[in-house]
Design an enzyme around this catalytic site. Structure first.
Site, short mmCIF file in Angstrom:
data_model
loop_
_atom_site.label_atom_id
_atom_site.label_comp_id
_atom_site.label_asym_id
_atom_site.label_seq_id
_atom_site.Cartn_x
_atom_site.Cartn_y
_atom_site.Cartn_z
N SER A 109 0.85 -1.20 0.00
CA SER A 109 0.00 0.00 0.00
C SER A 109 0.88 1.23 0.00
O SER A 109 2.06 1.16 0.34
CB SER A 109 -0.84 0.03 1.28
OG SER A 109 0.01 0.34 2.39
N ASP A 110 0.31 2.37 -0.34
CA ASP A 110 1.05 3.60 -0.12
C ASP A 110 1.05 3.83 1.40
O ASP A 110 0.35 3.16 2.16
CB ASP A 110 0.40 4.76 -0.88
CG ASP A 110 1.42 5.88 -1.13
OD1 ASP A 110 1.25 6.65 -2.09
OD2 ASP A 110 2.41 5.96 -0.36
N ALA A 111 1.85 4.82 1.83
CA ALA A 111 2.09 4.99 3.27
C ALA A 111 0.79 5.24 4.04
O ALA A 111 0.05 6.18 3.73
CB ALA A 111 3.06 6.15 3.48
N ALA A 163 -1.95 3.98 3.87
CA ALA A 163 -3.19 3.98 3.06
C ALA A 163 -4.16 2.90 3.54
O ALA A 163 -5.38 3.05 3.38
CB ALA A 163 -2.84 3.78 1.60
#
Ligand code: GLC
Length: 752
Positions: free
Chosen positions: A284-286, A288
């Site tokens: 995932s993005d940070a 997210a």
């Protein structure tokens, strides 16, 4: 641990002991993964799905590093650790103290260089030179892997058609064909010929998907993208990266058509796995995963964990949502352990392919020489030369003739900045080693020429950037309006007593990139005023732009004779700009994104469809009454210090050829571009679509025939009515030229 499992593990390590000069056979990888999974507890499996964001500065409320958790096997990966000694220290805890000795995977945003900062990605795309892009990322991979960073969160392949969006500087611009070519080159440069090749790193193609279409260009805002635009514009570069072998994918922050990308089963499973057969893993993005609650998509963290992992996110970057919730979900029977295992499997497989089990540590003594390799700086300088775009050169003011000028004024807020020349996402280099434009000019012209600088005015964001917070950057008190007026006056005085002025204007490195969207595309601060006042002196003036997004420099485009778009040219930027200004390099780059006249035209891009009243229709004035509808500079545009003639277009079946000749007096590069337009069919298709390009270097007078082949895929598109890829039996216009306004025309008829 039983004798059996110890011997299994020992055989695993022994078998893998040989240095991986060849990819480890897939059967062997799967066997090792099976063996490990059989031994792992549920907690240890979930630990592999957990990545800790190790902030360079402590950030209140954020999870912090805890050695005991490493020994327990609660982390599979770390983000933002980039020092070899620190990486080895943490790796020893994982390998020596954890029960199954599973090594950690260290990841970082190595976007355009590690210790040697290369031009920003938008600049690299402007080179229209995938080979140069590949070489640049191979250098970045060599440096990063030497430090123990074996995973980069790149390439960023988000198509961007709204320059208000600051992350346009991180991608390859507005076009899916160019974007796909650059994506393939980046994956090849970073990963080498196979995952695990020494001196290379695993990639993470991001941000899946549609992040660049944020409403209003506001970073993180919602993206509403039709299926037709998704399949024909925003997904192709991701597909190209996956086909090129990208080992991982990063899910985006924003919601796509109302469903957050990090919980979006359509994207992460239907498209990525079921349609494209992606075999790697998704991070995932940070934070997210946790943010699915913020989106109002998940009701609580446990729900967020369940939704995200069910959609197809293997690893939770930074938020601890998986490690804090999945064990309970399994124990309560709300989630099957076999589903957890399915998500752990590709992560373990990647660690095995990378050779982390047999060589988890790096040789700290080797990093210094690798980081300082002169060939890396040479590559960065060459890449910066090839990324620059010459926008204007009235009266052939450029190249400046060495020896003609005894005094040169270098003016602008970034004239002598070694910080800004690197652009955003320069995280672990030594900024003081970067070469400013003024320093590059000084070193070029030598001591016999007086080179003086003047800031002219200060420019800064209204609010500090995210990176200021993360990297602990403290900026002083801004200049007052009066102080800026004084600086402008000082600059005008300097220009008045100099033979030529080089204006270095644009945006500071934190004005584009993440969380750096703007409502305007004008030169920030009082730069326009500075430029006009210096121009009014009436002496020769060259404008060098340092920026990460298109700027609506409409005054300069009419009044400044020479304009060089240098983007953020990287650590060797000052040298490269001086090489270009004084003719030791000839600009050959082209715009990978349209430059609007004004932000009011956004979105504006070349691959638009025809309407019932195309531009120039009789009686038809224009789409606006206050501005022309055409851009300031079109996609694919760029000049040279020489001239080229493109002629003799031949279109036979799917084969296209054209002659290009250097008709000027000096060697130079031209990017020959091929565009098509489908004349009729099941959809109204764009007036132009780039379907081929080749950058050629020609000596004065030299000619070359450039060949293109139009494949069926390149003549196909995803049809909103048929909801599948189609290839209409239509006639196609074919244009070949030096930018998206190419006029040399041919016709492609359907094969009988
Ligand atoms: C950031 C970015 C992403 C990056 C990640 C780790 O917020 O969106 O591109 O890879 O966090 O730094």
């Amino acid at each position: 641990m039983s004798i059996f499992s110890r011997s299994l593990l020992l055989s695993a390590i022994i078998t893998l002991a040989a240095p991986a000069q060849q990819p480890i056979p897939e059967k062997q990888v799967e066997k090792r993964v099976d063996s490990l999974l059989k031994q792992m507890t549920l907690r240890e499996k979930i630990g592999q799905l957990n990545q800790l964001f190790v902030f360079p500065q402590p950030v209140p409320g954020m999870p912090s590093l805890n050695d005991e958790d490493i020994a327990k096997g609660d982390y599979g990966s770390f983000l933002f650790v980039s020092d070899a000694a620190q990486i080895n220290r943490l790796q020893h805890i994982a390998v020596d103290k954890s029960r199954l000795h599973i090594p950690l995977l260290f990841g970082l945003d190595v976007i355009h260089g590690f210790k040697t900062v290369f031009p920003a990605p938008i600049a690299m795309a402007a080179s229209f030179d995938p080979a140069t892009v590949e070489r640049a990322q191979a250098v970045a991979a060599r440096e990063a892997s030497a430090a123990g960073v074996r995973w980069t969160f790149a390439p960023m392949v988000d198509i961007a058609r709204d320059p208000r969006w600051g992350r346009i500087m991180e991608g390859a611009g507005e076009d899916p064909f160019l974007g796909s070519a650059i994506a393939r080159a980046q994956v090849k440069g970073f990963q080498g010929s196979y995952i695990g090749e020494p001196g290379h790193v695993l990639t993470s193609v991001k941000h899946f998907a549609g992040y660049g279409a944020a409403d209003g260009g506001r970073d993180y805002d919602s993206s509403y993208i039709s299926d037709e635009q998704l399949w024909n514009v925003y997904l192709p570069p991701f597909h190209a990266a996956v086909e090129a072998g990208a080992g991982t994918v990063m899910s985006a922050y924003m919601d796509l058509n109302g469903v957050p990308a990090t919980g979006n089963r359509f994207l992460l499973t239907d498209v990525l796995r079921d349609t494209w057969n992606f075999q790697g893993f998704v991070v995932s993005d940070a934070f997210a995963v946790r943010d699915l609650v913020t989106h109002g998509f998940a009701k609580d963290p446990a729900d967020a964990a369940s939704l995200s992992i069910s959609a197809g996110v293997n690893m939770d970057m930074g938020s601890r949502t998986y490690i804090d919730n999945l064990e309970t979900l399994v124990k309560e029977g709300r989630f099957k352990e076999t589903q957890i295992e399915r998500m752990v499997r590709p992560i373990l497989a990647m660690k095995i392919r990378l050779g982390l089990f047999e060589t988890p540590y790096v040789d700290e003594s080797a990093t210094k020489s690798i980081f300082a390799a002169s060939e890396h700086k040479a590559e960065a300088r060459r890449a910066a030369q090839r990324s620059a775009v010459l926008l204007r050169n009235e009266g052939a003011l450029l190249p400046l003739i060495q020896g003609r000028y005894s005094s040169i004024a270098v003016i602008g807020p970034m004239a002598d900045s070694f910080i800004d020349i690197r652009g955003s996402w320069a995280l672990v280099d030594d900024p003081t080693q970067a070469i400013s434009v003024a320093r590059g000019i000084r070193e070029k012209v030598g001591n016999g020429v007086r080179v003086e600088t003047a800031m002219g005015c200060e420019i800064r964001r209204n609010v500090p950037s995210m990176f200021d917070m993360i990297l602990g950057v403290k900026r002083g008190t801004p200049l007052t309006d009066q102080q800026n007026t004084t600086e402008i006056e000082k600059a005008v005085t300097l220009a008045s007593r100099s033979d030529v002025s080089v204006m270095v204007l644009g945006e500071t490195q934190d004005m584009s990139g993440e969380a750096a969207s703007r409502t305007s595309l004008d030169l920030p601060g009082r730069q326009e005023e500075l430029l006009e006042k210096v121009m009014a002196i009436g002496k020769p003036l060259v404008l060098v732009l340092l920026n990460g997004r298109p700027l609506s420099i409409h005054w300069a485009a009419e009044h400044v004779p020479a304009i060089l778009e240098a983007w953020y040219p990287g650590a060797e930027g000052g040298h490269a700009v001086a090489d270009l200004l004084f003719g030791d390099a000839n600009p050959g780059g082209k715009l990978p994104v349209t430059f609007p006249r004004t932000v009011g035209q956004v979105p504006i891009y070349y691959a638009h469809t025809l309407t019932h009243q195309p531009e120039g229709s009789p009686g038809f004035v224009s789409r606006y009454w206050d501005e022309p509808s055409s851009p300031l500079y079109p996609f694919g545009y760029g000049l040279s210090y020489t001239t080229f003639k493109i002629s003799n277009l031949k279109v036979e079946n799917h084969k296209v050829s054209v002659d290009v000749q250097n008709t000027g007096a000096r060697a130079g590069d031209e990017v020959v571009q091929l565009y098509i337009h489908q004349k009729s069919g099941r959809a109204s298709r764009p007036v132009r679509l780039l379907k081929g390009f080749e950058r050629v270097t020609l000596a004065p007078g030299e000619s070359k025939t450039v060949h293109f082949t139009l494949t069926d895929d390149e003549l196909s598109y995803w049809s909103a009515t048929d909801r599948k890829w189609v290839h209409d039996r239509s006639d196609f216009d074919v244009w070949v030229g030096s930018d998206s306004n190419a006029t040399l025309h041919g016709n492609l008829s359907p094969v009988q």
